[in-house]
Structures are given as structure tokens and as C-alpha cells.
Enzyme design. Structure first.
Site, PDB file in Angstrom:
ATOM      1  N   ALA A 148     -17.647  24.111 -23.550  1.00 27.74           N
ATOM      2  CA  ALA A 148     -16.184  24.094 -23.371  1.00 27.74           C
ATOM      3  C   ALA A 148     -15.743  25.496 -22.939  1.00 27.74           C
ATOM      4  O   ALA A 148     -14.850  26.120 -23.513  1.00 27.74           O
ATOM      5  CB  ALA A 148     -15.457  23.639 -24.626  1.00 27.74           C
TER       6      ALA A 148
ATOM      7  N   HIS B 101     -15.263  33.145 -23.193  1.00 34.54           N
ATOM      8  CA  HIS B 101     -16.714  33.145 -22.951  1.00 34.54           C
ATOM      9  C   HIS B 101     -17.051  33.997 -21.713  1.00 34.54           C
ATOM     10  O   HIS B 101     -18.044  34.730 -21.699  1.00 34.54           O
ATOM     11  CB  HIS B 101     -17.224  31.727 -22.716  1.00 34.54           C
ATOM     12  CG  HIS B 101     -17.013  30.787 -23.875  1.00 34.54           C
ATOM     13  ND1 HIS B 101     -16.265  29.648 -23.782  1.00 34.54           N
ATOM     14  CD2 HIS B 101     -17.468  30.820 -25.155  1.00 34.54           C
ATOM     15  CE1 HIS B 101     -16.261  29.011 -24.944  1.00 34.54           C
ATOM     16  NE2 HIS B 101     -16.984  29.703 -25.801  1.00 34.54           N
TER      17      HIS B 101
ATOM     18  N   GLY C 237     -18.311  37.381 -29.689  1.00 32.55           N
ATOM     19  CA  GLY C 237     -16.901  37.735 -29.609  1.00 32.55           C
ATOM     20  C   GLY C 237     -16.351  38.242 -30.937  1.00 32.55           C
ATOM     21  O   GLY C 237     -16.688  37.710 -31.997  1.00 32.55           O
ATOM     22  N   GLU C 238     -15.465  39.238 -30.851  1.00 34.87           N
ATOM     23  CA  GLU C 238     -14.755  39.694 -32.051  1.00 34.87           C
ATOM     24  C   GLU C 238     -13.799  38.631 -32.562  1.00 34.87           C
ATOM     25  O   GLU C 238     -13.341  38.696 -33.693  1.00 34.87           O
ATOM     26  CB  GLU C 238     -13.962  40.972 -31.735  1.00 34.87           C
ATOM     27  CG  GLU C 238     -14.833  42.196 -31.576  1.00 34.87           C
ATOM     28  CD  GLU C 238     -14.029  43.448 -31.275  1.00 34.87           C
ATOM     29  OE1 GLU C 238     -12.804  43.351 -31.071  1.00 34.87           O
ATOM     30  OE2 GLU C 238     -14.645  44.525 -31.229  1.00 34.87           O
ATOM     31  N   LYS C 239     -13.489  37.651 -31.720  1.00 36.73           N
ATOM     32  CA  LYS C 239     -12.652  36.519 -32.146  1.00 36.73           C
ATOM     33  C   LYS C 239     -13.197  35.911 -33.443  1.00 36.73           C
ATOM     34  O   LYS C 239     -12.439  35.530 -34.325  1.00 36.73           O
ATOM     35  CB  LYS C 239     -12.628  35.487 -31.021  1.00 36.73           C
ATOM     36  CG  LYS C 239     -12.296  34.075 -31.395  1.00 36.73           C
ATOM     37  CD  LYS C 239     -10.810  33.886 -31.514  1.00 36.73           C
ATOM     38  CE  LYS C 239     -10.361  32.453 -31.674  1.00 36.73           C
ATOM     39  NZ  LYS C 239     -11.204  31.583 -32.418  1.00 36.73           N
TER      40      LYS C 239
ATOM     41  N   GLN D 286     -18.438  36.099 -38.157  1.00 34.51           N
ATOM     42  CA  GLN D 286     -19.693  35.681 -37.517  1.00 34.51           C
ATOM     43  C   GLN D 286     -20.396  36.873 -36.869  1.00 34.51           C
ATOM     44  O   GLN D 286     -21.627  37.021 -36.985  1.00 34.51           O
ATOM     45  CB  GLN D 286     -19.381  34.620 -36.471  1.00 34.51           C
ATOM     46  CG  GLN D 286     -20.529  34.276 -35.547  1.00 34.51           C
ATOM     47  CD  GLN D 286     -20.179  33.123 -34.634  1.00 34.51           C
ATOM     48  OE1 GLN D 286     -20.165  31.987 -35.055  1.00 34.51           O
ATOM     49  NE2 GLN D 286     -19.882  33.413 -33.369  1.00 34.51           N
TER      50      GLN D 286
ATOM     51  N   SER E 266      -9.562  29.567 -27.385  1.00 34.15           N
ATOM     52  CA  SER E 266     -10.525  28.861 -28.227  1.00 34.15           C
ATOM     53  C   SER E 266     -10.692  27.450 -27.682  1.00 34.15           C
ATOM     54  O   SER E 266      -9.720  26.834 -27.221  1.00 34.15           O
ATOM     55  CB  SER E 266     -10.014  28.784 -29.670  1.00 34.15           C
ATOM     56  OG  SER E 266     -10.761  27.817 -30.394  1.00 34.15           O
TER      57      SER E 266
ATOM     58  N   ARG F  24     -10.953  25.000 -29.342  1.00 35.98           N
ATOM     59  CA  ARG F  24     -10.202  24.093 -30.220  1.00 35.98           C
ATOM     60  C   ARG F  24      -8.700  24.083 -29.913  1.00 35.98           C
ATOM     61  O   ARG F  24      -7.978  23.267 -30.484  1.00 35.98           O
ATOM     62  CB  ARG F  24     -10.450  24.460 -31.678  1.00 35.98           C
ATOM     63  CG  ARG F  24     -11.878  24.158 -32.117  1.00 35.98           C
ATOM     64  CD  ARG F  24     -12.085  24.384 -33.601  1.00 35.98           C
ATOM     65  NE  ARG F  24     -13.314  23.764 -34.080  1.00 35.98           N
ATOM     66  CZ  ARG F  24     -14.458  24.427 -34.294  1.00 35.98           C
ATOM     67  NH1 ARG F  24     -14.520  25.724 -34.066  1.00 35.98           N
ATOM     68  NH2 ARG F  24     -15.526  23.791 -34.736  1.00 35.98           N
TER      69      ARG F  24
HETATM   70  P1  AMP Z   1     -17.947  29.191 -29.309  1.00 33.61           P
HETATM   71  O1  AMP Z   1     -18.333  28.512 -28.042  1.00 33.61           O
HETATM   72  O2  AMP Z   1     -16.532  28.945 -29.721  1.00 33.61           O
HETATM   73  O3  AMP Z   1     -18.953  28.989 -30.411  1.00 33.61           O
HETATM   74  O4  AMP Z   1     -17.973  30.743 -28.992  1.00 33.61           O
HETATM   75  C1  AMP Z   1     -19.098  31.355 -28.398  1.00 33.61           C
HETATM   76  C2  AMP Z   1     -18.896  32.839 -28.359  1.00 33.61           C
HETATM   77  O5  AMP Z   1     -17.689  33.128 -27.657  1.00 33.61           O
HETATM   78  C3  AMP Z   1     -18.735  33.466 -29.760  1.00 33.61           C
HETATM   79  O6  AMP Z   1     -19.391  34.711 -29.775  1.00 33.61           O
HETATM   80  C4  AMP Z   1     -17.238  33.635 -29.869  1.00 33.61           C
HETATM   81  O7  AMP Z   1     -16.868  34.680 -30.740  1.00 33.61           O
HETATM   82  C5  AMP Z   1     -16.875  33.968 -28.436  1.00 33.61           C
HETATM   83  N1  AMP Z   1     -15.465  33.684 -28.186  1.00 33.61           N
HETATM   84  C6  AMP Z   1     -14.797  32.522 -28.406  1.00 33.61           C
HETATM   85  N2  AMP Z   1     -13.494  32.660 -28.084  1.00 33.61           N
HETATM   86  C7  AMP Z   1     -13.337  33.940 -27.644  1.00 33.61           C
HETATM   87  C8  AMP Z   1     -12.224  34.711 -27.172  1.00 33.61           C
HETATM   88  N3  AMP Z   1     -10.999  34.188 -27.074  1.00 33.61           N
HETATM   89  N4  AMP Z   1     -12.434  35.987 -26.813  1.00 33.61           N
HETATM   90  C9  AMP Z   1     -13.677  36.546 -26.919  1.00 33.61           C
HETATM   91  N5  AMP Z   1     -14.764  35.874 -27.334  1.00 33.61           N
HETATM   92  C10 AMP Z   1     -14.594  34.591 -27.704  1.00 33.61           C
END
Ligand code: AMP
Length: 295
Positions: free
Chosen positions: A46, A51, A161-163, A167, A199, A201
């Protein structure tokens, strides 16, 4: 199109993702033999601009970038949204190809968790509070799959990501504790212009919830400002923040806390580098975000 020392073009292999660990390792071996540095960016697909921000950080440091796409079942709780988690691999491939990603690693669940799988990586202390308290088992699922991905791809660096700040610290901890020879790079949170952190989500938000959602970042920023000079009590600022979120339309607030930026210990007053973190429900979505306390 950029051509590398092995004759391969950047992005050329993306249309055919690696589905197996063996296929992934073949690609990495060829790049290593050509003296190229390799980065890994783990995702659950997604793909959005957040990303892509991680991909850019990876490309700035390494000649080759692998994105993994795996919706990891072990990090979802029994009542969580894995069945409805947004999935569109063709769209993801197009976006990642456009960004110049070199390889997509998209394994099946049985490739990652073969029959008889019985090993779990748990990181203690860092996972006791915040999301760890509200999502039992979540960080064990994350730690296990990230450990596997790092061993499978053996990258020079991996970007997170710091988001997902808790984690990121969990991953840094396990890499240090298990002597995994990859550098962990944290990348800043990418936001919509109104401040909402991107996100996967966010698609669960209705139009009116989407309008309310930027209150999360606004509130965290205001709490960080209130506690920054060390005079305000963190508990008071967070109680104010929780009221502000409720007034904006948020439902259950799992937590809003000011924490030590390195250990996530909850602080009474800011006397060291700190971060404000929150998780709260908005309609069907559970949103998380965090900001640094200005120092
Ligand atoms: P996910 O696909 O949501 O599991 O996220 C994969 C990676 O992308 C993780 O390292 C997240 O922290 C990072 N990530 C998700 N959303 C953001 C964002 N808005 N800004 C920076 N990194 C992100």
C-alpha cells in the site's frame, strides 16, 4: 536509464518480484560481487509517499535498493485489520519502479513461515509500554520478521520510518543485541500539507474523520512546545492533549505520553532528549504519531 557495473539497469528487475529467499539472495550476491552497496526498505505494501521517502533515504546511501512487501500476519492481533489491509501489488510495483527501486521482495506467508516455524524474537523493556501495551504480541511479530528480513537480504543498511518510532527503537535494539551487521537508518515522517502523517490506514477515514485527523499532529506539537523548557509537568500537558483530541472528535485514546527519546521511559518533566507519542482511535482507524520535543 542508468546502467550499473553488472550491466543491469536500475529498476529493470522490478516487474518480476523475487518470491523466494533464494531468489533474493541471488540478486544481492550479484550486486555485492560488483561492489555495490545494498539497502533494504521493509514495508507492508500500500505504497505511499512515506515509503518513497524511505526509498530516497536508501538511494542516497546505497547503489541498490530492495523494497520488501510482506503483510506480516504475526504482527496483527486477533481483532486487527489484516483481512482488510489494503493490497494492490501491481499499483505498488508501478510506484516503486517509478521511484527507481531495484528489486521487490514479495514472499508468500509459507516462504517466510515454513511448516513447523517455532522461533520468536522478543525485545523486552522497550516494548512494555505505548503500543506494546495495547497491541500484545505486535512487537514480537515485528521483531521476528525484521530479523528474518535482515538475515535474508543481508543489506548494508535498512531504512525505517520515525512515524513508527517505537518500532524504529525496537529494530535498533535487536540489531545491536543480535550483532546483525546492518546499519539502521531512521527517516523523518512524511506528512500531508495539513500535518497528517501518511499511513496506509488513512484509507479507513471517512471524509469528516479525515478533516479531524490533523488534530493529532497539531496536539502533539502543542504538547511538545508546552513541555520543552522543562517547567511544565508532562502529565498535565498530556491531559490537556487528550482533552484536545477528544474535542477534535477522537474516540479512545490509547496513550499520549512524553518519553525519553532513547529508552521510551515515561518522563515526569523534560530533562533530556524527549519525544511525545500518541495512539488514538478516529472512527475505525487507529492513528499513531510522534514528534520530537524541541531541545
Ligand atoms: P508499513 O508499510 O506501514 O509497515 O511501513 C513500512 C515502513 O514505512 C516503516 O518503516 C514505517 O515507519 C515507514 N512509514 C510509514 N509511514 C510513513 C510516513 N508517513 N513517513 C515516513 N515513513 C513512514
Amino acid at each position: 536509464m542508468e546502467v550499473d557495473a553488472t550491466g543491469g539497469a536500475r529498476g529493470a528487475e522490478l516487474a518480476t518480484p523475487a518470491r523466494t529467499v533464494a531468489g533474493l539472495r541471488d540478486a544481492v550476491r550479484a550486486w555485492r560481487a560488483a561492489g555495490l552497496r545494498v539497502a533494504l526498505v521493509p514495508t507492508m505494501g500500500a505504497i505511499h509517499a512515506g515509503h518513497i521517502g524511505l526509498v530516497r533515504a536508501a538511494q542516497a546511501r546505497c547503489e541498490r535498493v530492495i523494497v520488501s512487501l510482506f503483510v506480516n500476519p504475526t504482527q496483527f492481533g486477533a481483532t486487527e485489520d489484516i483481512a482488510s489491509y489494503p493490497a494492490d501489488e501491481a499499483r505498488d510495483i508501478a510506484l516503486l519502479a517509478q521511484a527507481g527501486v531495484d528489486l521487490l521482495f514479495a514472499p508468500s506467508v509459507v516462504e517466510v513461515y515454513p511448516d513447523g516455524f517455532a522461533t520468536t524474537v522478543t525485545v523486552s523493556r522497550l516494548t512494555d509500554e505505548l503500543c506494546g501495551r495495547f497491541r500484545p504480541g505486535h512487537f514480537a511479530g515485528v521483531a521476528t520478521v525484521v530479523t528474518k528480513l535482515l538475515l535474508q537480504a543481508a543489506p548494508d543498511i535498512a531504512v525505517f520510518g520515525e512515524k513508527d518510532y517505537q518500532q524504529l527503537l525496537v529494530v535498533r535494539r535487536l540489531v545491536r543485541d543480535l550483532d546483525i551487521p546492518a546499519e539502521i537508518v531512521g527517516a523523518p515522517t512524511v506528512r500531508d500539507p495539513d500535518g497528517l502523517a501518511l499511513s496506509s490506514r488513512n484509507v479507513y477515514l471517512s471524509p469528516s474523520e479525515r478533516r479531524a485527523a490533523p488534530a493529532l499532529f497539531r496536539t502533539l506539537t502543542a504538547v511538545a512546545t508546552r513541555v520543552a523548557d522543562g517547567s511544565a509537568r508532562c502529565a498535565d500537558a498530556c491531559a490537556w492533549g487528550a482533552d484536545a483530541l477528544r474535542a477534535a472528535g477522537f474516540g479512545a485514546i490509547d496513550y499520549i505520553a512524553v518519553c525519553d527519546a532513547a529508552t521510551l521511559e515515561v518522563l515526569a518533566q523534560v530533562d533530556r532528549p524527549a519525544r511525545v507519542l500518541a495512539a488514538a482511535r478516529l472512527g475505525k482507524a487507529r492513528l499513531i504519531d510522534n514528534v520530537g520535543v524541541p531541545g
